[in-house]
Design an enzyme around this catalytic site. Sequence first.
Site, PDB file in Angstrom:
ATOM      1  CB  THR A 103      -1.030   0.090   1.238  1.00 44.93           C
ATOM      2  OG1 THR A 103      -1.955  -1.069   1.188  1.00 44.93           O
ATOM      3  CG2 THR A 103      -1.686   1.253   0.977  1.00 44.93           C
ATOM      4  CE  LYS A 178      -5.222  -1.228   2.096  1.00 45.20           C
ATOM      5  NZ  LYS A 178      -4.052  -1.920   2.091  1.00 45.20           N
ATOM      6  CE  LYS A 253       2.062   2.229   3.934  1.00 46.81           C
ATOM      7  NZ  LYS A 253       2.617   0.947   3.563  1.00 46.81           N
TER       8      LYS A 253
END
Length: 309
Positions: A103, A178, A253
Amino acid sequence: MSSTDKPRVAFIGLGNMGGPMAANLVEAGYVVTGFDPSPAAASAATEAGVTPADSAAAAARDAQVVITMLPSGKHVLDVYQGTNGDGVLAAAAPGALLVDCSTIAVDDARAAAGAARAAGHRAVDAPVSGGVGGATAGTLTFMVGAADGDLEAVNAVLEPMAGRVVHCGDSGAGQAAKICNNMILGISMIAVSEAFVLGERLGLTHQALFDVASTASGQCWSLTTNCPVAGPVPTSPANRDYAPGFASPLMAKDLGLAMTAADTTHTGTRMGQLAAEIYREFASGDGAALDFSAIIGAVRDDQNEGAAS
């Protein structure tokens, strides 16, 4: 398809997610060579049937498929390029399919894809949802950014690791999906946590609130699968002292990536900004080693401070 008909796979990044993903490929009959700088991660993958290599480039040598599961876009680009052009791009077989399951920022994903294509390879970004449990069970959702012509090849490789594969568009689209999804997830977990804390103060049992909200308009994944209080969902991390399925620093994050994307696209995300601030503070303190659903502890602390004042 026999193992001799399957492409040779290199898997770079064999940690909590990558290790079980690589093991599922081995179980499906793929020959997988892997690399991770952590001796413990490399050893666990070796026990699962992954052939160990002493570097990312060595793992990728002549591989027809290279899968990466790494912490950041910088790590992906560094692994691809190496220090003197001696990275994965130079080592992989001509025309290899490079699948990045990390990611990372959308811009980094597009830069990695551009570098791969310039080196004569095919490139796909395919971040995942489902956590360690999904990685182990082979039920991950993959959000794929790929050219239409690469879909058949990437679907075949992802299938042993996947419950679902969604083609979101061209390069970077998987990463975009995502971070948008995880912005929803982070915001909703805070909302569910606040509702449980409010319910506690109003005299509601956790089970009563769950029984109502899980079958009413408050229903969401943060409630019915990853419930932040112990009891109503026996498999949720709350029943294991918040041992992480999806750790709070990873949520922090991902929300940071979403906010960077919001800034670059001039998109107003007030709830996202607040969630990012809450998780950034939590992940740098008490929540560093806990599941993201443990945010309910921070919510309780805030409520207690408010009552005291």
